[in-house]
Write a protein that holds these residues in place. Sequence first.
Motif, PDB file in Angstrom:
ATOM      1  N   UNK A  46       0.867  -1.169   0.000  1.00 40.37           N
ATOM      2  CA  UNK A  46       0.000   0.000   0.000  1.00 40.37           C
ATOM      3  C   UNK A  46       0.903   1.218   0.000  1.00 40.37           C
ATOM      4  N   UNK A  47       0.646   2.199  -0.871  1.00 39.99           N
ATOM      5  CA  UNK A  47       1.519   3.372  -0.886  1.00 39.99           C
ATOM      6  C   UNK A  47       1.405   4.175   0.402  1.00 39.99           C
ATOM      7  N   UNK A  48       2.521   4.748   0.819  1.00 41.39           N
ATOM      8  CA  UNK A  48       2.566   5.566   2.022  1.00 41.39           C
ATOM      9  C   UNK A  48       3.504   6.727   1.760  1.00 41.39           C
ATOM     10  N   UNK A  49       2.976   7.910   1.820  1.00 43.27           N
ATOM     11  CA  UNK A  49       3.767   9.103   1.585  1.00 43.27           C
ATOM     12  C   UNK A  49       2.860  10.304   1.513  1.00 43.27           C
ATOM     13  N   UNK A  50       3.430  11.471   1.333  1.00 46.09           N
ATOM     14  CA  UNK A  50       2.615  12.693   1.311  1.00 46.09           C
ATOM     15  C   UNK A  50       1.531  12.680   0.236  1.00 46.09           C
ATOM     16  N   UNK A  51       1.812  12.064  -0.910  1.00 44.09           N
ATOM     17  CA  UNK A  51       0.811  12.046  -1.979  1.00 44.09           C
ATOM     18  C   UNK A  51      -0.372  11.151  -1.625  1.00 44.09           C
ATOM     19  N   UNK A  68       7.233   5.359   2.485  1.00 41.31           N
ATOM     20  CA  UNK A  68       7.514   4.260   1.573  1.00 41.31           C
ATOM     21  C   UNK A  68       6.334   3.304   1.583  1.00 41.31           C
ATOM     22  N   UNK A  69       6.389   2.338   0.699  1.00 45.77           N
ATOM     23  CA  UNK A  69       5.281   1.388   0.624  1.00 45.77           C
ATOM     24  C   UNK A  69       5.185   0.547   1.895  1.00 45.77           C
ATOM     25  N   UNK A  70       3.945   0.221   2.270  1.00 40.62           N
ATOM     26  CA  UNK A  70       3.680  -0.631   3.429  1.00 40.62           C
ATOM     27  C   UNK A  70       3.299  -2.005   2.907  1.00 40.62           C
ATOM     28  N   UNK A  71       4.003  -3.019   3.376  1.00 39.19           N
ATOM     29  CA  UNK A  71       3.697  -4.395   2.956  1.00 39.19           C
ATOM     30  C   UNK A  71       2.620  -4.967   3.880  1.00 39.19           C
ATOM     31  N   UNK A  72       1.666  -5.645   3.262  1.00 40.56           N
ATOM     32  CA  UNK A  72       0.580  -6.285   4.003  1.00 40.56           C
ATOM     33  C   UNK A  72       0.514  -7.741   3.566  1.00 40.56           C
ATOM     34  N   UNK A  73       0.398  -8.635   4.544  1.00 35.98           N
ATOM     35  CA  UNK A  73       0.243 -10.057   4.237  1.00 35.98           C
ATOM     36  C   UNK A  73      -1.206 -10.439   4.520  1.00 35.98           C
ATOM     37  N   UNK A  74      -1.798 -11.159   3.587  1.00 35.51           N
ATOM     38  CA  UNK A  74      -3.175 -11.635   3.728  1.00 35.51           C
ATOM     39  C   UNK A  74      -3.169 -13.159   3.619  1.00 35.51           C
ATOM     40  N   UNK A  75      -3.728 -13.801   4.627  1.00 31.26           N
ATOM     41  CA  UNK A  75      -3.829 -15.265   4.634  1.00 31.26           C
ATOM     42  C   UNK A  75      -5.308 -15.614   4.532  1.00 31.26           C
ATOM     43  N   UNK A  99      -3.732  15.283   3.932  1.00 30.95           N
ATOM     44  CA  UNK A  99      -3.544  16.016   5.183  1.00 30.95           C
ATOM     45  C   UNK A  99      -3.329  15.069   6.366  1.00 30.95           C
ATOM     46  N   UNK A 100      -3.622  13.792   6.158  1.00 27.90           N
ATOM     47  CA  UNK A 100      -3.469  12.824   7.243  1.00 27.90           C
ATOM     48  C   UNK A 100      -1.997  12.555   7.527  1.00 27.90           C
ATOM     49  N   UNK A 101      -1.705  12.109   8.696  1.00 21.61           N
ATOM     50  CA  UNK A 101      -0.336  11.805   9.093  1.00 21.61           C
ATOM     51  C   UNK A 101       0.044  10.425   8.547  1.00 21.61           C
ATOM     52  N   UNK A 102       1.165  10.333   7.900  1.00 25.47           N
ATOM     53  CA  UNK A 102       1.605   9.077   7.298  1.00 25.47           C
ATOM     54  C   UNK A 102       2.413   8.265   8.301  1.00 25.47           C
ATOM     55  N   UNK A 103       2.503   6.969   7.999  1.00 23.75           N
ATOM     56  CA  UNK A 103       3.397   6.127   8.784  1.00 23.75           C
ATOM     57  C   UNK A 103       4.829   6.543   8.491  1.00 23.75           C
ATOM     58  N   UNK A 104       5.692   6.364   9.475  1.00 23.42           N
ATOM     59  CA  UNK A 104       7.094   6.669   9.256  1.00 23.42           C
ATOM     60  C   UNK A 104       7.853   5.372   9.110  1.00 23.42           C
TER      61      UNK A 104
END
Length: 170
Positions: free
Chosen positions: A112-117, A129-136, A121-126
């Motif tokens: 999932x994309x993570x950055x100012x774009x 960069x992209x956030x990896x998600x695992x789905x089982x 206005x929401x606060x991004x994760x630090x």
Amino acid sequence: MKALRARFKRFKTDDTGTSILELAIVLPVLLSIGLGVMEFGNLIYRQHLIVNGVRDAARYASGRPYKPSDTTLMGSITSAAANIAATGTITGGSNRISWWAPGDVAVVYTTVPNGPASCGAARCYRPVGDIAIVTVTTSVDYVPLGFLDFLQLDDITLTASHQERVIGVR
């Protein structure tokens, strides 16, 4: 005619055999309710085992390193997660449920994309960069105890899915 009336009067007041008649009427209803409760309880128990297995696998995979370029590493993590879901151990073993195997479990990584774009206005994760998600996920046909077959009901499919954010080695 008097003899017939006398017999009918005696038949009306005679209560021998009424308990066996009541049993014959009530027993099928009680058996149906009892067997239905057992079947439904087994169904809920099996669904619970599947949900817990999928959740355990997702938690395991989220704590492993995420390196999509290393297919051997990702393959071993995916295989171990599928084993954890179905058997409860990394190396495999006896299944939690006899008719649910590691091959019925899918482990998928997405980003999932993570950055100012992407945050606005929401606060991004630090860090940004992209956030990896695992789905089982899993989807298996429920094997009934026999009461559903007796009632000629359709097959029931048990499904479960769980997502976790990949945080890497803990």
